[in-house]
Design an enzyme around this catalytic site. Structure first.
Site, PDB file in Angstrom:
ATOM      1  CG  ASP A 118      45.579  -0.020   5.560  1.00 51.34           C
ATOM      2  OD1 ASP A 118      45.292  -1.110   5.025  1.00 51.34           O
ATOM      3  OD2 ASP A 118      45.976   0.078   6.729  1.00 51.34           O
ATOM      4  CE1 TYR A 119      40.593  -5.146   1.046  1.00 49.04           C
ATOM      5  CE2 TYR A 119      38.881  -4.000   2.268  1.00 49.04           C
ATOM      6  CZ  TYR A 119      39.260  -4.994   1.389  1.00 49.04           C
ATOM      7  OH  TYR A 119      38.313  -5.842   0.865  1.00 49.04           O
TER       8      TYR A 119
END
Length: 759
Positions: free
Chosen positions: A300-301
């Site tokens: 994820d980011y």
């Protein structure tokens, strides 16, 4: 460091059979395998420098742009972006708008980089691209996975026309704490229902063949147990048992992978002290060793960089090493892999074999997408022009929206409203305009124009002048003179339609709430309007289960309208005026009060249960200030035709291992118009070696029943449907006595019992 983790991975072996989904799975699209199977890929790997290999594992947002839906981190300029593509230092980009820039960068990648490896463009296509459909939780209220498959297919067609071939969806996290804002992106609290929607959405995004120009690579997320964050607080720690992880939170991922998904996104959260992005027991032990997953894992980011803030890694170098060795193949946005992996490989701390394996997975998926053979396909159209709405997709959005609406109550048959002869006061902060209709993750320009609630109702009326529209209050603050104007409109009307609830910024990522009730300003508005004595219909805008009180709870009718997308007003009008009979059912339980959460129907028994919810009985499992029951249980919803559950029959009272049990129920429509009923099958084992929930959904059928008619609904139950995780953390089916319910919700229904026997 952390040498204890591989042992944990060994403890997780044998998960494959227990985590199989109840849906009927097609053979995964990965049958040929990745390793060593393709000469082109192996030739590329043999020719690549370490930096080029790491480039295939590095993903970024677009240059010079605020990345939608994320905090700003690791931004790069346009020249750096071009230079990185030319040097092979990135595998692709995400959420980059428009075809022209995508085409330019792809041409640089395939014509100017040394090896000509194409880029992969991804996006957060969560509930539509140009045509915005209801939020996933709303769509789950349809209890129609086939409908979700169709909307995912439409989203893929639209997003791929803008050059995207990869979506960071579906979210398949089980969410049982309504305070957690990201529950809006999933399918609710139940494992069985979530499995159906996970598989359907993957099939829709990917289509029948990943190499088709209109396919989107699906990415089930967030692996794993992100929805179990403590206190419902986004990004917070998760501390659950291994049994709960296996029984509740992993099965929807298995369903998505069995449907063909070839990428998985790891989660922000830790599980019992180990951040998911750096957890080899999950990313290698479960995904690769047990489930034989051939695709790749994307972070994820900036989640790898966040290992430092977790207190799990001392610096970026260690964070990159831990994430990569655990099984995270692609790093999103942080740039840590490019900064640190080459030196980690040179020092021998990261084996070259692990690097090659990650690159092989990424290249294999790009090949499955047809990017090597046709890298510019879908990117060679004329520069972006205003596009007309797709009529078929708009029609689908309307169908989806009205099927997502759940009618919780309808006292005195106040609904449906007539289209003429009555004056209607539409009151509330959501009564007019198009803001707060689409929900979270509506990111891209050029979207179809939404239809406001006032617009939809007015268009359906014989006399549009019969509708008076007054805001009355803001979402979380009063308006000067607002209540007075609302009360005046209510007194002048025959019926009040009260459009209240949450704004779209109250649900979604980083939108956790301690109080899941109606904001006080709106509650005050509702109380004042109800005091006029006029009939009140509540249209509830929400992205989660809510705790309703006072005039809202006591309204004559309540429709859960969620965030319904571009056809919001039209769909609501269809239901309010009776052109469509509401058929949605709750995918989450509505509690009596915020203090009950996390609240879900499949609770465990206790040693001191409260008989018949008798609040006067002391020293039992109870609250002193409310009942243990849901205000509205999972699976609840009513239509305009009342339905009666008449009888239930079992083919036998004993189910041998290896046998089947047929369950037949007769359901009767006692109304004057067609009914669409979701008939639900629940089961519970009375005693087992591991305590079991009070009941679990095992199947459902959505059936149409004509006025005054009856329908026999049949289910087939097999021993595998009664499987659970035993004491040894392996799947087991134990003989014993079971209760079965055929019911309209997780509360009540017709009950029968049977015995599961060894022979």
């Amino acid at each position: 460091m952390h040498v204890r983790i591989p042992a944990m991975a060994a403890a997780l072996l044998g998960l494959a059979s227990v985590l199989s989904s109840p849906v009927s799975h097609a053979a995964p699209a990965t049958a040929e395998g990745a390793a060593g199977a393709d000469a082109r890929i192996e030739s590329l790997i043999a020719r690549m420098t370490v930096e080029e290999k790491v480039g295939q594992l590095s993903l970024y947002g677009p240059a010079n742009t605020n990345i939608p839906g994320n905090p700003q981190a690791g931004q790069r300029n346009a020249q750096q972006e071009i230079d990185d593509v030319r040097a092979g230092r990135l595998t692709g980009l995400f959420n980059n708008e428009g075809l022209e820039r995508k085409r330019v960068l792809q041409e640089v990648a395939v014509r100017e980089s040394r090896l000509g490896i194409p880029l992969l463009y991804g996006a957060d296509v969560i509930h539509g691209f140009r045509t915005i459909f209801p939020m996933p939780l709303a769509e789950a209220a349809s209890w129609e996975p086939e409908l979700a498959e169709r909307t995912a297919r439409a989203a893929a067609v639209e997003a791929s026309a803008d050059g995207f071939r990869w979506t960071f969806a579906p979210m398949v996290d089980i969410a049982r704490d309504a305070r957690w804002g990201r529950g809006i992106e999933g399918a609710g609290e139940d494992v069985y229902l979530a499995n159906q929607f996970a598989a359907a959405r993957v099939r829709g995004f990917q289509g029948s063949d990943l190499s088709r120009a209109d396919s989107l690579l699906a990415t089930p997320k967030h692996f794993a147990a992100y929805g179990a964050a403590e206190g419902g607080l986004d990004y917070a720690a998760t501390d659950i048992s291994e049994r709960t992880l296996r029984q509740v939170y992993l099965p929807p991922f298995r369903a998505a992978l069995d449907a063909g998904a070839l990428s998985v996104m790891s989660a922000f959260n830790e599980i019992s002290g180990i951040p998911s992005i750096a957890n080899p027991a999950l990313l290698t032990g479960v995904l690769r060793d047990e489930w034989k997953f051939k695709g790749f894992v994307v972070s994820d980011y900036t989640a790898d960089e966040e290992l430092i803030a977790h207190g799990y890694a001392a610096n970026g170098r260690e964070a990159a090493k831990q994430s990569f060795l655990a099984g995270t193949d692609v790093s999103m946005q942080s740039g840590l892999y490019m900064r640190h992996l080459p030196e980690l490989v040179a020092s021998g701390e990261v084996p070259m074999a692990r690097l090659d394996d990650a690159v092989r997975r990424v290249l294999w998926v790009k090949q499955k997408l047809g990017l090597f053979d046709q890298p510019l396909r879908g990117l060679d159209a004329a520069p972006a022009q205003p596009r007309a709405d797709n009529p078929a997709h708009i029609a689908l959005a309307r169908e989806d929206a009205r099927r997502s609406i759940v009618m919780l109550k309808n006292e005195r048959a106040v609904l449906p409203l007539p289209k003429s002869g009555r004056k209607i006061a539409l009151i509330g902060p959501f009564a007019s305009g198009t803001q707060d209709l689409l929900g979270a993750w509506s990111l891209f320009p050029g979207q179809s124009a939404p239809v406001g609630i006032d617009e939809g109702l007015r268009a359906a009326l014989a006399d549009p002048g019969a509708l008076a529209v007054v805001r009355g209050s803001g979402i979380d603050a009063p308006l000067a003179g607002g209540i007075e104007a609302a009360v005046a409109a209510a007194r002048d009307a025959d019926v009040v339609v009260l459009a209240i609830g949450e704004s779209e910024r109250m649900s979604g990522e980083a939108r956790s709430r301690t109080d899941i009730g109606i904001p006080q300003a709106q509650q005050d508005l509702a109380e004042a309007v109800a005091a006029t004595g006029k009939p009140v219909v509540v249209l509830l805008s929400n992205g989660r289960a809510m705790a309703l009180r006072g005039a809202v709870r006591n309204a004559d009718a309540i429709l859960v309208t969620w965030f319904l997308g571009v056809q919001t007003g039209t769909a609501i009008a269809d239901v309010v005026f009776g052109d469509f009979n509401p058929s949605g059912r709750l995918p989450v339980s509505f509690p009596q009060a915020s203090g009950q959460v996390p609240f879900y129907y499949g609770q465990k028994r206790t040693g001191r249960p409260l008989p018949d919810n008798d609040q006067a009985m002391a020293f039992k499992t109870r609250y002193v200030d409310t009942t243990n029951q849901a205000l509205y249980p999972f699976g609840h919803g009513i239509g305009y035709a009342p339905v009666r559950y008449d009888s239930m029959e079992l083919s036998q009272d004993r189910l041998p291992l290896g046998g089947t049990l047929r369950v037949r129920a007769t359901v009767t429509n006692t109304g004057r118009r067609e009914a669409e009923e979701v008939v639900q099958l629940y089961a519970a084992e009375r005693a087992a070696s591991v305590t079991r929930p009070v009941r679990e959904l095992k199947n459902f059928r959505k059936v149409r029943i004509g006025p005054g008619a009856s329908k026999v609904v049949e289910f087939t139950l097999r021993p595998d449907d009664l499987q659970f995780i035993g004491r040894d953390m392996k799947p087991t089916v134990e003989p014993g006595e079971f209760d079965l319910w055929v019911a309209p919700s997780a509360a009540g229904g017709i009950r029968k019992s049977f015995a599961l026997t060894r022979e």
